[in-house]
Design a protein around this motif. Structure first.
Motif, PDB file in Angstrom:
ATOM      1  N   GLY A   1       0.820  -1.210   0.000  1.00  0.00           N
ATOM      2  CA  GLY A   1       0.000   0.000   0.000  1.00  0.00           C
ATOM      3  C   GLY A   1       0.849   1.253   0.000  1.00  0.00           C
ATOM      4  N   LEU A   2       1.875   1.268   0.869  1.00  0.00           N
ATOM      5  CA  LEU A   2       2.741   2.443   0.935  1.00  0.00           C
ATOM      6  C   LEU A   2       3.557   2.589  -0.344  1.00  0.00           C
ATOM      7  CD1 LEU A   2       3.972   2.192   4.629  1.00  0.00           C
ATOM      8  CD2 LEU A   2       2.208   3.674   3.688  1.00  0.00           C
TER       9      LEU A   2
ATOM     10  N   PHE B   1       2.593   1.922  -3.347  1.00  0.00           N
ATOM     11  CA  PHE B   1       1.782   2.586  -4.368  1.00  0.00           C
ATOM     12  C   PHE B   1       1.894   4.101  -4.230  1.00  0.00           C
ATOM     13  CE2 PHE B   1      -1.015  -1.365  -4.465  1.00  0.00           C
ATOM     14  CZ  PHE B   1      -0.531  -1.765  -5.696  1.00  0.00           C
ATOM     15  N   LEU B   2       1.725   4.578  -2.991  1.00  0.00           N
ATOM     16  CA  LEU B   2       1.802   6.022  -2.766  1.00  0.00           C
ATOM     17  C   LEU B   2       3.178   6.541  -3.163  1.00  0.00           C
ATOM     18  CD1 LEU B   2       0.323   8.530  -1.603  1.00  0.00           C
ATOM     19  CD2 LEU B   2       1.455   8.066   0.554  1.00  0.00           C
TER      20      LEU B   2
ATOM     21  N   SER C   1       5.283   5.247  -5.226  1.00  0.00           N
ATOM     22  CA  SER C   1       5.473   5.186  -6.678  1.00  0.00           C
ATOM     23  C   SER C   1       4.794   6.364  -7.375  1.00  0.00           C
ATOM     24  CB  SER C   1       4.924   3.866  -7.209  1.00  0.00           C
ATOM     25  OG  SER C   1       4.765   3.921  -8.599  1.00  0.00           O
TER      26      SER C   1
END
Lengths: 294, 319
Positions: A42-43, A45-46, A48
């Motif tokens: 999840g982190l 994705f942010l 990226s």
């Protein structure tokens, strides 16, 4: 006791229970690792998204982006009209939607406890909070664009105002509910009319929380693209009149990102960088404010 | 005594204060305005789509035509695309969101919870169009070069499920759209799950730990049964969000009005079709009416999903 412990059956049982224990702890460890992994994904994705924006956008950041309007490909245009258009529509949309949302939130918290109408309003407001924004664009198109024969900045503001309302309703109601009823009783006990109690005392006590809601609403509409496609349409020329199509940062990004021109795509990334970091900054500010309010 | 007499007229004056009546009326009117707004959205979209509903009848829902030249329009393909991408997105997002919520409520050190929570929630604040650009310029190339060719080579020839993984690896398509949607709805689902997990009374969990349960066993046999209904509500909220996403999907789904059996095939959703076709429709045309009819259908679907979500969530989270 020792006799049974040393019997072969009990030993097997102990072995089995030790094996069961091992399996339980192994399962536990595996699940824990998977959960940590999910959080890292999840982190990631942010990270990226932010990294991509920085990597592609920073190179195009120049003063001319803020001083020049959008120009044909190859002529070193900027984003000035889009930035100004976004500011106008966002602020005007928030200015129209906030008072309405504030009054609805007040109605829910101060007047409609337990009433059927109040519950219906709360329910509908919650639905509108997550309703597809593109449909709000279509709705405003049918009401404010199609009958008046043209796309306009004001129609864009109206669409954004509709999105603002439920966000402000939610935070206003929540924040007013946090105010202890003893404070209300004290004010009423001094003989003040209810509306003065709400405006002078409750609003003041819930000031930071309500401001959080408005900030979150501004952050949300600043990045909205879909509703603006059908209302203010976008405008590649400099225009400040609200009755004509008006440029906005998200719509310009949309037009530029899909184009075949290198410099337009570059400008789209710069715009994306500006809008994302702007929106995230407002969000973080709102969170800090909320933490202080509580 | 004198004081009481002096104070007596005050409450009655306060009660009959014109300011009070005006303010109360204003508040109530605003509340009714919200109800009116929802009603107006439904009516306006329905009336706008009237022409299409009349021209095509119930067949509009099952026709897979979208032919601007012949003026024949149907809703089957975008409805299929909308539902499939949203459901696939949930299949990807729910396990990740659950893991994140579990980590945030039970595993993470206390000082670490807030920053991680905030970072995950910020994913929800990133505008839709940014997801579109990120998807198109970052995810699509990765899918086209690595993921899709590998999967097609290895799974494409399998019996029974092989058809899901066939076709040219363009990078765009249904699965890519679902992946982007998943990233977009993770923060909503994870935040709801985290909030409902935190409503479990500590006594219950402590009792289970006292009996020797591991963290996972407490989760599985105490927390999840206790919060089951609300967890489903959170998932429905994510579904509602995924159904109506526009810009991000428009960038990566391939925008073809065809139902393909492959996960890598192109498609469209109601929202992406409306966003793309709208600029090319004349005011008053049958095409515009069909787009509004699609909008009406999308509104009905999301309304139902969001209403269910709210009913499931309401008892647990007092919102």
């Amino acid at each position: 006791m020792s006799a049974t412990t040393f019997s072969p059956g009990a030993a097997r049982e102990a072995n089995a229970s030790r094996a069961l224990g091992r399996r339980r702890y192994r399962t536990n460890a595996i699940v824990k690792v998977l959960c940590v992994l999910a959080t890292i994904i999840g982190l990631a994705f942010l990270a990226s998204i932010l990294f991509t924006l920085l990597w592609r956008g920073v190179g195009g950041l120049a003063l001319s982006v803020f001083t020049t309007s959008t120009l044909p490909p190859g002529s070193h245009g900027g984003l000035l009209n889009a930035i100004i258009g976004s500011l106008i529509q966002t602020l005007l949309g928030a200015a129209i939607g906030t008072p309405i949302g504030l009054m609805v939130g007040t109605y829910l918290a101060e007047y409609a406890q337990g009433s059927a109408v109040g519950n219906a309003v709360r329910f509908v407001s919650d639905i509108l909070l997550s309703a597809p924004s593109i449909l709000i664009g279509l709705f405003v198109y049918q009401l404010a664009v199609s009958p008046f024969g043209g796309f306009s900045g004001i129609a864009g503001c109206l669409a954004l105002a509709v999105i603002v309302i439920p966000i402000v309703v939610r935070t206003t109601e929540d924040m007013l509910r946090l105010i202890p009823s003893t404070l209300r009783e004290a004010v009423i006990g001094l003989g003040a009319p209810k509306w003065k109690m709400i405006v002078l005392i409750c609003y003041r006590a819930a000031k930071q929380g309500i401001a959080t809601g408005i900030l979150l609403a501004v952050a949300r509409i600043a990045g909205e693209t879909a509703p603006l496609l059908f209302t203010s349409l976008g405008n590649l020329n400099w225009s400040l009149s609200l009755d004509k199509p008006m440029a906005s940062l998200p719509v310009t990004i949309y037009q530029y990102a899909g184009s075949a021109f290198e410099d337009w795509v570059q400008l789209a990334w710069v715009g994306a960088l500006l809008i994302t970091f702007g929106v995230l900054a407002i969000n973080i500010a709102a969170r800090l404010l909320l933490r202080r309010a509580k | 005594m004198q004081q009481a007499v002096a104070a007596n007229p005050r409450p009655s004056r306060a009660r009959s204060s014109p300011g009070d009546a005006i303010f109360a009326a204003l508040a109530k009117a605003s509340g009714l305005l919200v109800l009116l707004l929802l009603g107006a959205i439904i009516v306006v979209l329905f009336l706008g789509g009237m022409k299409a509903f009349r021209a095509f009848g119930p067949g509009f829902l099952i026709s897979d035509d979208w032919d601007p030249v012949q003026e024949v329009y149907g809703a089957a393909v975008p409805i299929f695309g909308t539902v499939v991408t949203a459901v696939l997105a949930l299949a990807i997002a729910v396990p990740l969101a659950f893991g994140i919520a579990f980590y945030l409520t039970e595993l993470a050190p206390t000082w670490f919870r807030r920053p991680v929570s905030t970072a995950i929630e910020l994913l929800a604040a990133v505008p839709s169009i940014i997801y579109g650009m990120w998807g198109f310029f970052v995810v699509v190339p990765i899918m086209a070069e690595y993921v899709q060719p590998t999967v097609i080579d290895n799974l494409g020839d399998l019996p029974l499920i092989g058809f899901l993984f066939q076709g040219p690896p363009f990078g765009t398509g249904i699965l890519t759209a679902a992946l982007i949607l998943a990233v977009m709805v993770i923060p909503f689902i994870a935040a709801t799950m985290r909030d409902v997990f935190e409503t479990v009374p500590a006594v219950f969990k402590e009792s289970a730990y006292g009996l020797g349960c591991t963290t996972w066993e407490v989760m599985r046999s105490i927390v999840i049964p206790y919060t089951r209904v609300s967890v489903v509500g959170g998932i429905m909220l994510g579904l509602g969000r995924a159904l109506g996403e526009t810009m991000a999907v428009t960038f990566v789904i391939g925008n073809t009005n065809r139902i393909t059996s492959s996960l890598f095939g192109p498609g469209n959703t109601i929202a992406s079709l409306v966003a793309l076709e709208f600029p090319e429709s004349q005011a008053g045309s049958l095409k515009l009416s069909s787009l509004l009819a699609l909008g009406f259908i999308l509104f009905v679907i999301s309304f139902i999903v969001l209403a269910i979500s709210r009913m499931l969530l309401r008892p647990r989270l007092k919102t």
